[in-house]
Design a protein around this motif. Structure first.
Motif, short mmCIF file in Angstrom:
data_model
loop_
_atom_site.label_atom_id
_atom_site.label_comp_id
_atom_site.label_asym_id
_atom_site.label_seq_id
_atom_site.Cartn_x
_atom_site.Cartn_y
_atom_site.Cartn_z
N TYR A 35 0.84 -1.19 0.00
CA TYR A 35 0.00 0.00 0.00
C TYR A 35 0.88 1.25 0.00
O TYR A 35 2.06 1.20 0.39
CB TYR A 35 -0.97 0.00 1.20
CG TYR A 35 -0.30 -0.07 2.54
CD1 TYR A 35 0.03 -1.30 3.11
CD2 TYR A 35 0.03 1.08 3.24
CE1 TYR A 35 0.65 -1.38 4.34
CE2 TYR A 35 0.65 1.02 4.47
CZ TYR A 35 0.96 -0.22 5.02
OH TYR A 35 1.58 -0.29 6.24
N THR A 36 0.33 2.35 -0.45
CA THR A 36 1.08 3.59 -0.53
C THR A 36 0.25 4.75 0.01
O THR A 36 -0.97 4.67 0.08
CB THR A 36 1.47 3.91 -2.00
OG1 THR A 36 0.28 4.00 -2.78
CG2 THR A 36 2.38 2.84 -2.57
N ASN A 37 0.96 5.77 0.36
CA ASN A 37 0.38 7.09 0.67
C ASN A 37 -0.39 7.20 1.97
O ASN A 37 -1.07 8.19 2.18
CB ASN A 37 -0.53 7.56 -0.48
CG ASN A 37 0.26 7.81 -1.75
OD1 ASN A 37 1.47 8.03 -1.70
ND2 ASN A 37 -0.40 7.75 -2.87
N TYR A 38 -0.33 6.19 2.82
CA TYR A 38 -0.93 6.37 4.14
C TYR A 38 -0.48 5.29 5.09
O TYR A 38 0.25 4.38 4.70
CB TYR A 38 -2.45 6.47 4.07
CG TYR A 38 -3.22 5.18 3.83
CD1 TYR A 38 -2.88 4.30 2.82
CD2 TYR A 38 -4.33 4.88 4.60
CE1 TYR A 38 -3.62 3.15 2.59
CE2 TYR A 38 -5.08 3.74 4.38
CZ TYR A 38 -4.72 2.89 3.37
OH TYR A 38 -5.46 1.74 3.13
N SER A 39 -0.90 5.41 6.33
CA SER A 39 -0.52 4.47 7.39
C SER A 39 -1.78 3.93 8.05
O SER A 39 -2.31 4.54 8.99
CB SER A 39 0.35 5.18 8.43
OG SER A 39 1.53 5.69 7.84
N PRO A 40 -2.26 2.79 7.59
CA PRO A 40 -3.49 2.24 8.16
C PRO A 40 -3.30 1.72 9.57
O PRO A 40 -2.21 1.26 9.92
CB PRO A 40 -3.83 1.09 7.20
CG PRO A 40 -2.52 0.70 6.60
CD PRO A 40 -1.71 1.95 6.51
N ASP A 100 4.40 -5.05 7.89
CA ASP A 100 5.61 -4.24 7.98
C ASP A 100 5.24 -2.81 7.62
O ASP A 100 5.08 -2.49 6.44
CB ASP A 100 6.69 -4.80 7.05
CG ASP A 100 8.04 -4.13 7.26
OD1 ASP A 100 8.07 -2.92 7.59
OD2 ASP A 100 9.06 -4.81 7.10
N THR A 101 5.09 -1.96 8.65
CA THR A 101 4.63 -0.59 8.39
C THR A 101 5.74 0.27 7.79
O THR A 101 5.43 1.34 7.24
CB THR A 101 4.12 0.04 9.69
OG1 THR A 101 5.14 -0.04 10.69
CG2 THR A 101 2.88 -0.67 10.20
N THR A 102 6.98 -0.19 7.88
CA THR A 102 8.08 0.55 7.24
C THR A 102 8.08 0.30 5.74
O THR A 102 8.17 1.22 4.94
CB THR A 102 9.42 0.14 7.84
OG1 THR A 102 9.41 0.41 9.25
CG2 THR A 102 10.56 0.91 7.19
N LEU A 103 7.95 -0.97 5.37
CA LEU A 103 7.88 -1.34 3.96
C LEU A 103 6.50 -1.08 3.37
O LEU A 103 6.34 -1.12 2.15
CB LEU A 103 8.22 -2.82 3.79
CG LEU A 103 9.66 -3.25 4.03
CD1 LEU A 103 9.80 -4.75 3.84
CD2 LEU A 103 10.62 -2.51 3.09
N LYS A 104 5.51 -0.83 4.21
CA LYS A 104 4.12 -0.67 3.79
C LYS A 104 3.66 -1.93 3.03
O LYS A 104 3.19 -1.87 1.89
CB LYS A 104 3.93 0.58 2.95
CG LYS A 104 4.19 1.87 3.71
CD LYS A 104 3.79 3.10 2.90
CE LYS A 104 4.13 4.38 3.64
NZ LYS A 104 3.34 4.54 4.89
N GLN A 105 3.83 -3.05 3.74
CA GLN A 105 3.57 -4.33 3.09
C GLN A 105 3.05 -5.35 4.09
O GLN A 105 3.49 -5.38 5.25
CB GLN A 105 4.87 -4.86 2.47
CG GLN A 105 4.76 -6.20 1.77
CD GLN A 105 6.12 -6.64 1.23
OE1 GLN A 105 6.94 -7.19 1.95
NE2 GLN A 105 6.33 -6.39 -0.05
N SER A 106 2.12 -6.18 3.63
CA SER A 106 1.68 -7.33 4.40
C SER A 106 1.91 -8.58 3.58
O SER A 106 1.66 -8.59 2.37
CB SER A 106 0.20 -7.22 4.76
OG SER A 106 -0.25 -8.39 5.41
#
Lengths: 114, 114
Positions: free
Chosen positions: A25-30, A67-73
């Protein structure tokens, strides 16, 4: 605006192997991320929710990382079976918060061959 | 009931006619959502209801689409003057509220506009 990408439209693996599906994901922090399973002709079925302060969550043969740094699950199915064949969707709340409707990725269609 | 119930399961209508799709959510779930899914596409958010608050209609594609939720329970999605591009599966989901847990989806209504 926020964007969700699931790495591939389709994934084919052999029975018994581990399936790994990716959601970026991009552009935010869910505040959290969810995974669903959808079979043909059916609505999605909720599998797991992982919160931003959780690195990993497990449920039987399923494991999800966030991984909120990589913005990836990453979504793993261990010891995969033909019955695991389905489309898997990741979903996130909008606007970096926890309220409101979920936004869904387009899904990855998993096929497990015997 | 035990799950989210949608009716009809299939609907074929002529272009220009109005249609009503019904959703009966899980008892006690305060949040109710409508999505649509076109062939090979992801879930597109339409509208959600949370308790007695004004619904979030930000996903409705045109003013031909409307929805209501009576008594905090059953919801009806109405499409006026249907067009061929309205053909899709319309999915309803409910959850305890808009910030917790996963959604429970119904099996959807497959709408075909001819």
């Amino acid at each position: 605006s926020q964007k969700i990408e699931q790495n591939s439209e389709a994934l084919n693996i052999q029975e018994g192997k581990t399936a790994t599906l990716t959601c970026n994901y991009t552009n935010y922090s869910p505040a959290y991320l969810q995974w669903y399973r959808q079979d043909p002709g059916r609505g999605p079925v909720f599998l797991l929710l992982i919160r931003e302060n959780e690195k990993e969550k497990r449920k039987e043969r399923l494991k999800v990382t966030f991984d909120t740094t990589l913005k990836q699950s990453l979504f793993h199915i261990t010891a995969s079976q033909p019955a695991d064949s389905a489309t898997y969707l990741c979903a996130l709340p909008p606007y970096g918060g926890s309220q409101g409707n979920l936004i869904f990725g387009k899904g990855t269609k998993l096929s497990v061959k015997p | 009931g035990a799950g989210v119930s949608q009716s009809p399961s299939n609907k074929v209508t002529e272009k220009g006619k109005d249609v009503e799709l019904r959703c009966d959510p899980i008892s006690g779930h305060t949040a109710l959502y409508w999505y649509r899914q076109s062939l090979g596409q992801g879930l597109e958010f339409l509208i959600y209801f949370q308790g007695n608050s004004a619904p979030d209609k930000s996903g409705l594609p045109s003013d031909r689409f409307s929805a209501e939720r009576t008594g905090g329970s059953v919801s009806t999605l109405t499409i006026q003057r249907t067009q061929q591009e309205d053909s899709a599966v319309y999915l309803c989901a409910s959850s305890l509220d808009i910030s917790s847990g996963g959604y429970t989806f119904g099996s959807g209504t497959r709408l075909t506009v001819v």
